[in-house]
Structures are given as structure tokens and as C-alpha cells.
Design a protein around this motif. Sequence first.
Motif, PDB file in Angstrom:
ATOM      1  N   ARG A 490     -33.650  68.180 -85.140  1.00 33.03           N
ATOM      2  CA  ARG A 490     -32.565  67.245 -85.426  1.00 33.03           C
ATOM      3  C   ARG A 490     -31.626  67.772 -86.505  1.00 33.03           C
ATOM      4  O   ARG A 490     -30.439  67.442 -86.520  1.00 33.03           O
ATOM      5  N   GLN A 492     -31.001  71.019 -86.925  1.00 34.83           N
ATOM      6  CA  GLN A 492     -30.505  72.332 -86.533  1.00 34.83           C
ATOM      7  C   GLN A 492     -29.192  72.207 -85.765  1.00 34.83           C
ATOM      8  O   GLN A 492     -29.106  71.492 -84.772  1.00 34.83           O
ATOM      9  N   ARG A 493     -28.161  72.914 -86.217  1.00 36.19           N
ATOM     10  CA  ARG A 493     -26.845  72.857 -85.580  1.00 36.19           C
ATOM     11  C   ARG A 493     -26.554  74.065 -84.703  1.00 36.19           C
ATOM     12  O   ARG A 493     -25.615  74.037 -83.915  1.00 36.19           O
ATOM     13  N   GLN A 494     -27.321  75.127 -84.834  1.00 35.16           N
ATOM     14  CA  GLN A 494     -27.087  76.339 -84.064  1.00 35.16           C
ATOM     15  C   GLN A 494     -27.877  76.297 -82.761  1.00 35.16           C
ATOM     16  O   GLN A 494     -29.091  76.047 -82.764  1.00 35.16           O
ATOM     17  N   ARG A 524     -25.991  69.309 -77.655  1.00 36.98           N
ATOM     18  CA  ARG A 524     -25.243  70.254 -78.488  1.00 36.98           C
ATOM     19  C   ARG A 524     -24.448  71.237 -77.622  1.00 36.98           C
ATOM     20  O   ARG A 524     -23.334  71.623 -77.981  1.00 36.98           O
ATOM     21  N   HIS A 527     -21.056  70.021 -76.573  1.00 32.88           N
ATOM     22  CA  HIS A 527     -20.045  69.808 -77.604  1.00 32.88           C
ATOM     23  C   HIS A 527     -19.695  71.069 -78.377  1.00 32.88           C
ATOM     24  O   HIS A 527     -18.990  71.005 -79.381  1.00 32.88           O
ATOM     25  N   THR A 528     -20.195  72.225 -77.928  1.00 33.06           N
ATOM     26  CA  THR A 528     -19.891  73.448 -78.656  1.00 33.06           C
ATOM     27  C   THR A 528     -19.003  74.357 -77.824  1.00 33.06           C
ATOM     28  O   THR A 528     -19.134  74.410 -76.596  1.00 33.06           O
ATOM     29  N   ASP A 533     -22.424  81.168 -80.795  1.00 30.20           N
ATOM     30  CA  ASP A 533     -23.485  80.172 -80.674  1.00 30.20           C
ATOM     31  C   ASP A 533     -23.966  80.070 -79.234  1.00 30.20           C
ATOM     32  O   ASP A 533     -25.169  79.986 -78.959  1.00 30.20           O
TER      33      ASP A 533
END
Length: 768
Positions: A490, A492-494, A524, A527-528, A533
Motif C-alpha cells: 500500500r 509502494q508507488r513504483q 497503479r 494511472h501511470t 516505471d
Amino acid sequence: MSMKEIHYFGIRHHGPGSSRRLLAALERLRPAVVLIEGPADCSELLPFMASAGMKPPVALLSFVTDEVGHSIYYPFDEYSPEYQACCWALQAGADVRFIDLPVSVQLAAALAETGEDSTDDADAEGTDTETPDTENTASAGSQALRLDPISVLARLAGYDDGESWWNHIVEQGADDDPAVFAALEQAMAELRDAIPDDSPREVQREAYMRLQIADAAKKTDGPVAAICGAWHLPGLKAKVSQKDDKARLKTLPAKLPAKRINSTWIPWTSPRLASGSGYSAGVSAPMWYRHLWRFGQNEASLARWLALVAEQLRQAGLLVSTAAVIETVRLCHSLAVIRNRPSPGFEEARDATIASLCGGEILWWQQISQQLLLGSLVGEVPADVPLAPLLDDLQQWQKKTRLKSEALPRELSLDLRSEPGQLKSWLLHRLRLLDVPWGEQTGSGSSRGTFRERWVIAWQPEFAVQLVENQIYGSSLAQAAAERTIEKMRGQRQLGELAKLLLAALEAELPQAVEQGFSLLAERAAHTAEGLDLLDGLPPLVDISRYGTSRNLSLTHVNGLIERLAVQASLSLPVAVRQLNEEESTHYRHAIANAHAQLELAQVNDSVMEGWWQALQEVMHSNLCDAGARGLTSRLLYQAKRLDEDSLQQLMARMLSPANPIDEAKGFFEGFFSGAAERLLYDSRLRQLVDEWLGTLEEEAFIDSLPLLRRVFAELDAMERRRLLDALHAGEVHNSTTLAVNETLASQWSAHLQGLGKLLAGDKQWMN
């Protein structure tokens, strides 16, 4: 009861000589109660010390149940005076208890000091640089007393350090005369008088212990034995009113409630008893002390030790004779006489070993010293000890998988197609997710599939501490590992790191974390638009897809997610690799190469792969894209035969042209050949292009390019570099080999085939 019936014994916390003399004193005294320096609220765990299932080294562990990172441990070995005193009291029917500050107070203080400077006052510098030299000298002496008072005393006695002095005076003696306690008390009193102040914490500890001793003396009919570290002996015997002691304790923090504290026994290891491990109360050579405890009163003790040393040297490959061992024993006694020592000690045994058994080569001693002096012992605790839930679950898993806690590294090969292999793999992966690296994965061994894992396992005692700190996540290893992994996911953005966590959850067989991971990854990914990434997210997902073949996983949603990320990465790639600096270029090249290798393994939809090829072509042809990325993509297309030799020759001629800036040419060269320098061995056109490029470089540009060339050609081994040089020196003159069918021999093939048929049928006349 009068204070005269309280008997104080100052010991070293892990001293065999202290233990021997203490036991002799207890036998003569036969006290009704034995008070030991240790946390007062852990006294109910002392009876386990006398259990048949308790095999030191072990440690008393206390921790906060609802906070991570707050725990206290008290290690003991069989030669620890506290351990022996407790066993004696339990066997003699005497009352035994701890009298030091409760762990509920110590942990409360640790929680209160979180984030603050906890440097002890006794360790602070206090020298005034403007004082006269005489005052500087006095201040330096005071500082030395503060940091290591025993060493100061040892130097006055002619010893190099406090360890050797204490060993010769207390630990290595064969007698059990308790008079040494009185001598130590006087020495410690003199040292403490030379030190102006004690730290507030030590003052409070001694005040608490004085109150506990006074209370026990008041309630007990008979002698009382108080056992503490020798340094505290003068403080505990000081005449201080109970009113003053209680006043000193008023500044202590309020103790934590019982529901927030848990205490238990855990296995420890002999290497972690050493002072070199960071344990401040440790000893320099735990196995030497264990030897002294078991054989110290035996006249053949030294010979036993040197025989053990000789065995270790033989195992290391050095030939050691029995006669050499005998000469070493004699040399030890001679060294003791020369050094004016009462008897040969560890230093004499070490120096004589190096001189005699090792032939003066200290490297032989260094090769065996760690195993010889530290050992690899792992203790055991009784089955009825109330363990923390995670420790209890770990023990159940160890029984189920038949994995023992061993201090020495051991290789472990697991076949994931078998139930025992899967269970061991799940256990080790779950522990890693809890930051308990009992096992380090080294690869899949000789197997080319995903059905095998290879590990190196080695147990460290702090793993138990780290494990109980994860209690806040659950009461079982599976639950705690899942909850902690979900928490990491939760935050972690990568995408790449999130996919790695998902793969780790799959390996650990944590369905709840896997489900949550897929959900977060899909969210994720939607939305990236960050190219790097997206590229980093592909390799772990492909690993998951391939890994699932050995775990009976449903791969439909995994493959769908791979294709979606591949499409997004293909769309963003031509724009993402524009205007990069050197570091960014390196990162992108690694990411593109890894993603490409994994996509070829993933067997994605043809339309998805065509989009990827198109993205690589756009990068290769775009002058706006990074030169290193253009070099890499052109090589990938060339290897896949999507770029013919003539087109590649034109591209390289243009990119390596002298008209191009040297930095751009170097970037293209590195992007093309990094990881693929061996292509120069087989492709004469590439060799010719590179040779022509290097020949056109000016001297300064050539020198600037040398580090790049060194990096690229370092990938070739010595034989490959020799072959490359041979190809260059041959002048690049190689006629292509052509194959043709000799039609005149075609009629003979029918006869050959008939003969082979007879041979396969077992006909001995097959040649006729």
C-alpha cells in the motif's frame, strides 16, 4: 534480620572462574534466598533454568507487544555465574529472584527516548582545551577510568588490557577461594572513588537493587546472597537511606502495563556472546571460557585445549604432530614464567600456538580462530516455555520441515514439486518478508526450470528478536507476513517494486497478500504513464507468470496485466528516452534490455509484440532519442533479424561518423555492444565498422573513449579477447563457406539407408 547476614558477591557476567568461586561460596553459606542482578518482573521465568530441556546458550527476551523495535535481552551460557547460581538455588530449595529495574520500566524509558539522543553521560567528552597540561593529563586519566576502569587497574598490575588481567586473576584460577570477592570489592571501591559521578541510569539501578535487597532481608529468616556485576558491588553496599533511594526512583517513567510486555526464553548462539558481536557485556572468546568452565580445574586443561587447536589446524590442511603439541604445552608454561603470570592463560596458548604449531605463520591461526574461539553452538529452550506466538509458530514449522537452527551456514536445495520442498520454501520466504533472513537464496542451481530453489541458511539469535517485533502484524508467520507485505504494498508507488512484493507473496504462499497485490498493481498500472516505471514492472510480472507453473496458479489475469503494461510501455518508450543524462540513459538501457528479454519469454499476443517492435524501431530512427537507447534498440532489432545487415551498416556508419559529436557516438557504441561484445567475434561487418570508427578518432577523443572500450571489452574472457585480436590481425580476409550437394553420390544413399535399417533390426550382416 541484620545487614551482616546479607552476603554480596561481585562477579563477571560471563566468567567461569566467578561461577566456580560463587558456587563454592553458596555451598558454604547455604542462603535462604538468592538475589541476582536481572529484571525483577521476569523472576517467574527463572525456574525454567533448571529444566532438563534448557541447553545454554539461551537469552531472556522481553519486548513491547504493540510497538516494533523495542526489546531487551539477557544472554546466559552454562558458565555464567547468574545461570549457575539460579540452578544451585532451585536444586537447593532456596528462593531465587531478580532484583534489577523491571523491564516494564526499562522499555517505558526506551519508548520515551525514541528519536532522542541516548548517549550516556559517562561516555561524554569533558576535556577543557584551555586548561594547563597537568589538568589535561588528570582529565584524560579520569576519562580513561570512565571508559574502561578495569583496563586502568590492569595496567597498574603490569597487564596490557583488562581482559587478560581479569582472566589471570579470576577466571583461569583452579581454586575456588571466595576471598577474591573481598579483593574485588576493595579494587572496585577504589576505582569508583576515582570517578566523580555515575550516570543517572546506573544510580537508579543501584537504588532499586538496594531497596530490593533490603526488602528481601526484612522478609527472610536466614542468610541472603546478593549477586551482581563487580562494578556495582560498592554501590549496593553503600549506606543510603531508603527514603533517598525512593527519591531517586521518582524520575523513572511509569512502567508499561502487563498486557504491553511479554517475556520469554529464546535460543542464543555462542558467537553472539562475544564482545566483538556488539554485546557490551560479552567476552572475547566464548569457547575458551566454556573450556575453562568444564576443564579449568583439571591439570590437563591446557593440553586438552591445545589438542583441540591441533585438530582444527589439521582440518585446515596443516600437518601438526603430537610432539609439536607437547612442545607447545611446554612453551606456554615458559611464557607464563617470563611474563610473571600465575599460570598459562589464553594469551600464552595463542602465542605458543602461532610460534610452534603454526611455524610462526599467523595466517594459520587467523584461519581457525573464529571457529575455535567463537564456536557455532545454538542453545535450546524447554518445550513448556511460554513462547511469543510467532516464536511458537516458528518452532512448529521447524518441526514440520525438520529444519534446525544452526549457527554455521549450510546449503539447502529445495524441489518445489515435493511437499517438503514447498513447505521449507514457504517458511524461508515468509521469514524474509518479516525481515528475518534465516535463509539467503542463491539461485535455482543446475536446474533450468522454476522447480528448484537453492538457499544458504544460518541462524542468528537476533532473528528471534526481530521476529517478536513483528507480533503487531499477527500471531502466526503466515498472518504476520501477509499483513506486513500488504502494508508495504500500500505504501509502494513504483510498479517494479510493487511487482517484486507480489512475486515475494506468491513465493511465500500468501493468498491474501497476492490478491491485494494484483488489485493494487492493476490500479497503479492504469494511472501511470512513466516509461521507466512501466518497464521495471514487466520483468517481475513475467517471473510471476513463469513461476506459477510450479505453484498451480491461475495465470489468466497475470498474462493480461503483462500485455497491458507492454502496450503502455510501447506507447511511452519513444518519448521517455528523449533528452536523458548519462545516469538516466544507463537506467533506461537496463530497463529496456530486461523488459525485452522477459517479453520474449512471456509469449505475449503477437499484436502486443508487434507494438513493442514498432516502439524499438521508432527509438532507433529518432534523432531526438538518447544515443545509448538507439544503440541498444538497433542491436535488439538486428538480433531478431528485423534489421538487415545493410541497414545496420548504414546506421552505424552514420552514428559513428566523425561528423557526429563524440559523446553521441560513444553512447551509441556502448548501447549497442554492452552485454553483446561477443558479436564482434562472429560478425566481420561489425568489426570493420568499429575498427574504422576507432581509426577516425583524434588522439584526445580516443583517450577519452578508453574507459568506455575497457567496460565493453571487459565482458570478454581471455580466450575471447585473443580470438578477437586474431581476427583483427588476419586482416579480416575470410572467404565465406559454401555448401553444395554432390549429385554423383545420391545413388549410394539408398544402400546406406538399407544398411542402417538392418543394423537397427539386429542383423549382423548389415554391412553386406
